[in-house]
Write an enzyme that holds these catalytic residues in place. Structure first.
Site, PDB file in Angstrom:
ATOM      1  N   SER A 124      37.991 -19.393-102.450  1.00 26.54           N
ATOM      2  CA  SER A 124      37.632 -19.587-101.045  1.00 26.54           C
ATOM      3  C   SER A 124      38.712 -20.382-100.340  1.00 26.54           C
ATOM      4  O   SER A 124      39.334 -21.275-100.940  1.00 26.54           O
ATOM      5  CB  SER A 124      36.309 -20.356-100.986  1.00 26.54           C
ATOM      6  OG  SER A 124      36.080 -20.799 -99.669  1.00 26.54           O
ATOM      7  N   TYR A 148      31.341 -27.684-103.896  1.00 27.25           N
ATOM      8  CA  TYR A 148      31.570 -26.224-103.918  1.00 27.25           C
ATOM      9  C   TYR A 148      33.066 -25.916-103.916  1.00 27.25           C
ATOM     10  O   TYR A 148      33.564 -25.176-104.775  1.00 27.25           O
ATOM     11  CB  TYR A 148      30.888 -25.563-102.712  1.00 27.25           C
ATOM     12  CG  TYR A 148      31.312 -24.116-102.522  1.00 27.25           C
ATOM     13  CD1 TYR A 148      30.950 -23.136-103.438  1.00 27.25           C
ATOM     14  CD2 TYR A 148      32.104 -23.739-101.433  1.00 27.25           C
ATOM     15  CE1 TYR A 148      31.355 -21.813-103.276  1.00 27.25           C
ATOM     16  CE2 TYR A 148      32.511 -22.429-101.261  1.00 27.25           C
ATOM     17  CZ  TYR A 148      32.134 -21.463-102.188  1.00 27.25           C
ATOM     18  OH  TYR A 148      32.550 -20.161-102.027  1.00 27.25           O
ATOM     19  N   LYS A 152      35.608 -24.248-106.954  1.00 25.79           N
ATOM     20  CA  LYS A 152      36.508 -23.085-106.859  1.00 25.79           C
ATOM     21  C   LYS A 152      37.909 -23.459-107.337  1.00 25.79           C
ATOM     22  O   LYS A 152      38.554 -22.713-108.074  1.00 25.79           O
ATOM     23  CB  LYS A 152      36.554 -22.585-105.408  1.00 25.79           C
ATOM     24  CG  LYS A 152      35.265 -21.942-104.935  1.00 25.79           C
ATOM     25  CD  LYS A 152      35.029 -20.648-105.684  1.00 25.79           C
ATOM     26  CE  LYS A 152      33.711 -20.001-105.364  1.00 25.79           C
ATOM     27  NZ  LYS A 152      33.395 -18.850-106.203  1.00 25.79           N
TER      28      LYS A 152
END
Ligand code: NAD
Ligand code: UDP
Length: 339
Positions: A124, A148, A152
């Protein structure tokens, strides 16, 4: 090629399965359906006239994963499975590190046990954190600001370390900007659980009458109209980026990172205007305070993917909106797995 798609029943995964089948590949999906419906895969089969081998399984289950690899003899993996809500990751960091990081490590381990050495991973643009400027290039510093985003980046680091230890392992991490839209048929699309966090699914629900108005989070940013600017990318363009990445990986060992975006910034109010114009619906909105953690302007430089993958986003804002609206109109309650 025969491709294992983890999280293939989800939003981006289902569109990628469709693109893979249309490009002549075979597809095996493993998904625990924690945030998706098997109906999405049925519709992909309907659209392509081809079948998908589906396993309802959790990628954290090593035994189940290993049995799937043993049975399916796949050539490569596209790895979408994971959790993606920034706010939830702040509340449940351990779950995010387990479901996104540990699970990805386990997946790579099982891949190696079965001599599968080609991996495309869903990363992302959030790994960049607050950028010094936009457009953001792949060589910009990374400093993700949520569990989050960090999850990643950690997976990218594992991939990067793995290719050093296993020089015949090929891995690509794709850093998506803001995926929106749906397949032009309106049969598959994004089906968020509960109140949508993201702009486009929220506008969809205002347009269809499920929510009274959109809250525009801040109109005093240093942007042309004061609202936040993002790089929205049509999910079908994103899907074709995965197929290009996969087809390139067989020629290029090592670890590579690419931005997938359009390189164009669109503001919240520009998105609302486009939606009104194309859908003919009134999109009521109210200006609300800024959302904590939001960045004024965030868009990518996709030129590396153009140069190395031969990929470029082809669909503009009007098509993103038209296809989102078509999906929403045809499926006012999504795949109806929930009330
Ligand atoms: P999604 O939730 O629709 O798809 C993820 C899929 O993975 C779901 O079908 C879910 O059921 C499945 N899944 C989750 N945990 C699993 C597990 N342990 N075992 C098996 N299946 C599991 O999300 P999406 O929007 O399609 O995103 C796909 C990937 O792309 C995610 O990794 C996400 O972090 C990443 N990504 C998404 C966006 C976005 O805005 N949608 C942006 C950047 C990156
Ligand atoms: N946004 C908004 N109202 C919403 C959801 C989002 O004004 O209900 C704005 C948000 O502040 C940002 C842009 O829309 O400027 C895109 O937000 P989204 O959550 O879709 O993506 P992200 O911020 O994660 O890039």
């Amino acid at each position: 090629m025969r491709i294992l798609v983890t999280g293939g029943a989800g939003y981006i995964g289902s569109h990628t399965c469709l693109e893979l089948l249309n490009s002549g590949h075979q597809v095996v999906v493993v998904d625990n359906l924690s945030n998706s419906s098997v109906e999405a895969l049925k519709r992909v089969e309907q659209l392509t006239g081809q079948s998908i081998k589906f396993y309802q399984a959790d990628i954290r289950d090593e035994k189940a994963l290993s049995a799937i690899f043993a049975a399916e003899k796949v050539d490569a993996v596209i790895h979408f499975a994971g959790s993606k809500a920034v706010g939830e990751s702040v509340a449940k960091p351990l779950f995010y590190y387990e479901n996104n990081v540990s699970a990805s490590g386990l997946l790579m381990q099982v891949m190696l046990q079965h001599q599968v050495k080609t991996l495309v991973f869903s990363s992302s643009a959030t790994v960049y954190g607050e950028p010094v400027s936009s457009p953001i290039r792949e060589d910009f510093a990374v400093h993700p600001e949520s569990p989050y985003g960090r999850s990643k980046l950690m997976v990218e680091q594992i991939m990067s370390d793995l290719v050093v230890a296993q020089p015949d392992f090929s891995a690509i991490s794709l850093r998506y900007f803001n995926p929106v839209g749906a397949h032009e048929s309106g049969l598959i699309g994004e089906d968020p659980n509960g109140i949508p966090n993201n702009l486009m699914p929220f506008i969809n629900q205002v347009a269809i009458g499920r929510r009274p108005y959109l809250s525009v989070f801040g109109d005093d940013y240093d942007t042309p109209d004061g609202t936040g600017v993002r790089d929205y990318i049509h999910v079908c363009d994103l899907a074709s980026g995965h197929v290009k990445a996969l087809e390139t990986l067989h020629q290029n060992a090592g670890f590579h990172v690419f931005n997938l975006g359009t390189g164009q910034g669109v503001s919240v109010l520009e998105m609302v205007d486009a939606y009104r114009r194309i859908s003919g619906q009134l999109i009521a909105y109210q200006v609300a305070p800024r959302r904590p953690g939001d960045i004024a302007c965030y868009y990518g430089d996709p030129s590396l993917a153009a140069e190395k993958l031969g990929w470029k986003a082809e669909r503009g804002l009007d098509q993103m909106v038209a296809d989102s609206w078509k999906w929403q109109k045809l499926n006012p309650h999504g795949y109806t797995r929930r009330s």
